[in-house]
Design an enzyme around this catalytic site. Structure first.
Site, mmCIF file in Angstrom:
data_model
loop_
_atom_site.group_PDB
_atom_site.id
_atom_site.type_symbol
_atom_site.label_atom_id
_atom_site.label_comp_id
_atom_site.label_asym_id
_atom_site.label_seq_id
_atom_site.Cartn_x
_atom_site.Cartn_y
_atom_site.Cartn_z
ATOM 1 N N GLY A 1 -3.819 2.462 18.621
ATOM 2 C CA GLY A 1 -2.818 3.217 18.076
ATOM 3 C C GLY A 1 -3.192 4.168 17.147
ATOM 4 N N LEU A 2 -2.822 5.324 17.267
ATOM 5 C CA LEU A 2 -3.152 6.370 16.338
ATOM 6 C C LEU A 2 -2.065 7.385 15.842
ATOM 7 C CD1 LEU A 2 -5.769 7.303 14.376
ATOM 8 C CD2 LEU A 2 -6.555 8.953 16.272
ATOM 9 N N VAL B 1 0.981 5.375 11.262
ATOM 10 C CA VAL B 1 0.234 4.141 10.629
ATOM 11 C C VAL B 1 -1.326 4.091 10.851
ATOM 12 C CG1 VAL B 1 0.486 1.671 9.993
ATOM 13 C CG2 VAL B 1 2.529 2.833 10.486
ATOM 14 N N VAL C 1 7.036 -6.250 7.952
ATOM 15 C CA VAL C 1 8.319 -6.445 6.789
ATOM 16 C C VAL C 1 7.943 -5.447 5.770
ATOM 17 C CG1 VAL C 1 9.959 -7.820 5.899
ATOM 18 C CG2 VAL C 1 8.691 -8.400 7.990
ATOM 19 N N GLY D 1 13.900 13.310 10.096
ATOM 20 C CA GLY D 1 13.153 12.537 10.504
ATOM 21 C C GLY D 1 13.135 10.927 9.831
ATOM 22 N N LYS E 1 13.285 -8.264 11.166
ATOM 23 C CA LYS E 1 12.555 -8.510 9.870
ATOM 24 C C LYS E 1 13.075 -9.951 8.993
ATOM 25 C CE LYS E 1 11.483 -3.766 9.445
ATOM 26 N NZ LYS E 1 11.939 -2.391 8.765
#
EC number: 1.1.1.3
Lengths: 428, 428
Positions: B10-11, B14, B132, B187, B205
């Site tokens: 994943g890019l 985060v 979390v 956003g 969470k």
């Protein structure tokens, strides 16, 4: 399963809490650490004294060497306080391969590097979470939680006594001397309160926080210290009116290898999370380049909160024992440290002046700030009902300390200025 | 020194932050972890897409198995989100002896036990601090910092979107729909905001927090969930007048093996530290038997804060690699868990009623509370200017949920009651 054996140095407030938790939480501590934990020897000053907790007579000793030289003891927990004897005993324990947990901020602030070097040499753990901000696990947060980040600012309310006094002064409009007396009666302040009220206790804690947060060898002598004994109820009232609370803040700042550390009464803006930390509670605000703003809040002292941190360290030592990695996860400072010069230390400032109440005075004074390139955020002037002088409150934008010192020197020498009543750093 | 090699799944936001920190903090990460850390492969959805960060073309892949099956990769960092594919890839990575760092709360809340069991079997680390409360190192605080204590209550503001909306509603007196629209434009809220505003994100969470804090296998289905979409600006205004802020709180409570977990809009007393947590910030309040009250505050999301936590976990994995202890410090729940019945769940409550504005109504209503042994802390009645009904606000003392449900059922059926406008749990 072989229990891990613990020698306890000290059975005062914190020591009693440690015994309570270790004895009361056995099944939990076993699950958490992997071993039963047993306190086998307890050093006390006076074995004839009666206590709030029962410890078997054969475990009690008045001779510290009964603990240090006891070959079955794996971990020494030092909660007796003081510096010289504690240091001697801890070094001797490490020499014998015993791990150490201590709540002693004075010792770690003054002799931390020597103790940690001995621990590394002997392959032992030395943990000291309880030495700063009692029940708040802030040391492991700095070392583990923010290992990936570069921390640039740490601000702490790390002394409960002074925070109690300032909170009372703020909430009740009371004078310093009266609140101090009350705090002494309640046991929140010592009969000789110097170490707390003059900021020395906070300075020791900031030394430890800055060392861990900035990963550099910060020394107690690096901290500039000012206490709260000169804070007046007028200052607090003026601050309030402008949206600030007065707090005794430890402030550590870093830019590259340049750091500055201070402890001082500070005007903290109401919207800042530190402004609403009241009473004997502690809080540590940490700013990291990547993470931004964080704050950690909790009880700063007391039997059970402090004991919680001591026993959490004990659990960590036992976990390490069971993993065979003691002494291999120790914190080692690796960064250069240079102290910032006064030209490099910048902050906002709050200044309260008493001046002659006549035309042109304000212009003369603001002119001095301009000369030294200190720009102003707000200026408030009003006549004082009780005397013929006017009061001026000035809040500056960020200004460096050298320029501010020059401004204050020049203002002090002006004929129209009767007195510089107070100067505070401003945060938030 | 041999670098530790990392594959990044994943890019997005985060992932980009992770690359920035790993590349920008090399000397620090080496000092902290003991090894250079190198990202050698990055999974993206669309390799032709331009990004805010440069990653060498030969490191980019659209095929996840280029990461999972790459024998030189030691650690897989999963920041792609989603559940099924992430789970499959993480389990496959563990099967190949790779350690895993993930920020995936959905995955850990739903499949945590299965993933952690696989990790234990394979001697691998799985760390998930970022799942979390973004930048707040709360998971290690629960596991390490409070290892010695018995945590009895965890309350969290763990969803930034809803806290932003409630803060705006409170500060500006705005309506829910208007603020939601604005948050979507900025956003801060998704175009389909259900998961946030209905409390599902917070519930996931809380599942993770309660599992770690209570050392028991808490499941998502244990959480009772209510979102904020029915919170009116009137409720917020009434709360304020009585000294409360409305916050979406996750609340986990434990008494012995009996636990309850909920997510719901809650009236939080102004003096409680959670009441002043505003905007997109998160905070987790932890109550331990020994430590008492603590709170941990910081950014709950965002590129760099979340990446800080991901890379702190990566540093921990590398430290463990260098100590040879991966997979041996994993968290294992060991406590029994039973869900509390409605008779065992107690809280204060805030109730807003519309009733006929005539004599004796208040007496009839308070009589119902008395019948069910629910005692009242305060009652406020005043006529409503805009309609012929009176409004009654009742705040109860601690009352069990079963009794409260009976009270509300009986009140609803009364002829003089036009509507139960709102019911909130009260904290602080």
């Amino acid at each position: 399963m072989k229990p891990v054996k613990v020698g306890l140095l000290g059975l005062g407030t914190v020591g009693t809490g440690v015994v309570r938790i270790v004895e009361g939480h056995q099944p939990d501590l076993l699950s958490q650490s992997g071993s039963p934990i047993e306190i086998v020897k307890v050093l006390v000053k006076d074995s004839s004294k009666s206590r709030g907790i029962h410890v078997a007579a054969d475990k009690i000793t008045e001779n510290p060497w009964d603990v240090i030289e006891n070959p079955e003891i794996d971990v020494v927990v030092e909660v007796m306080g003081g510096i010289e004897l504690s240091k001697q005993l801890i070094l001797a324990a490490l020499d014998r391969g015993k791990h150490v947990v201590t709540a002693n901020k004075d010792l770690m602030a003054l002799h931390g590097p020597e103790i940690l070097a001995k621990a590394a040499e002997k392959g032992c753990d030395v943990l000291y979470e309880a030495s700063v901000a009692g029940g708040i696990p802030i040391l492991r947060t700095l070392v583990e939680g923010f290992s990936s980040d570069r921390i640039t600012k740490i601000m702490g309310i790390v002394n409960g006594t002074t925070n109690y006094i300032l909170t009372k002064m703020s909430q009740e409009g009371a004078a310093y001397d009266d609140v101090l007396k009350e705090a002494q009666q309640l046991g929140y302040a010592e009969s000789d309160p110097t170490s707390d009220v003059e900021g020395f206790d906070a300075a020791r804690k900031m030394t430890i926080l800055a060392t861990l947060g900035f990963r550099a060898n910060v020394e107690l002598s690096d901290v500039s210290v000012k206490g709260i004994s000169k804070v007046s109820k007028e200052d607090i009232a003026y601050g309030k009116r402008l949206g600030y609370e007065v707090k005794l803040l430890g402030i550590a700042e870093r830019q590259d290898e340049h750091i500055s550390i201070s402890v001082q009464p500070t005007m903290v803006k109401h919207s800042h999370p530190l402004a609403s930390v009241n009473g004997v509670f502690n809080a540590v605000y940490v700013y990291g380049e990547a993470v931004g703003e964080t704050m950690f809040y909790g009880p700063g002292a007391g039997e059970m909160p402090t004991a919680t941190s001591v026993v959490a360290d004990l659990v960590a030592v036992v976990r390490n024992l069971n993993l065979g990695i003691n002494g291999r996860r120790g914190f080692v400072p690796y960064k250069e440290k240079k102290l910032k010069t006064d030209e490099q230390i910048a902050s906002k400032n709050f200044i309260l002046l008493h001046v002659e109440d006549k035309a042109g005075v304000l212009a003369q004074i603001t002119q001095v700030f301009a000369q030294h390139e200190v720009s102003l955020e707000s200026v408030l002037q009003h006549p004082n009902a009780t005397n013929p002088l006017a009061e001026i409150i000035i809040i500056t934008h960020d200004a460096n300390k050298a320029a501010m010192n020059n401004v204050l020197k020049q203002i002090e020498s002006m004929n129209v200025v009767q007195a510089i009543k107070s100067v505070y750093r401003v945060e938030g």
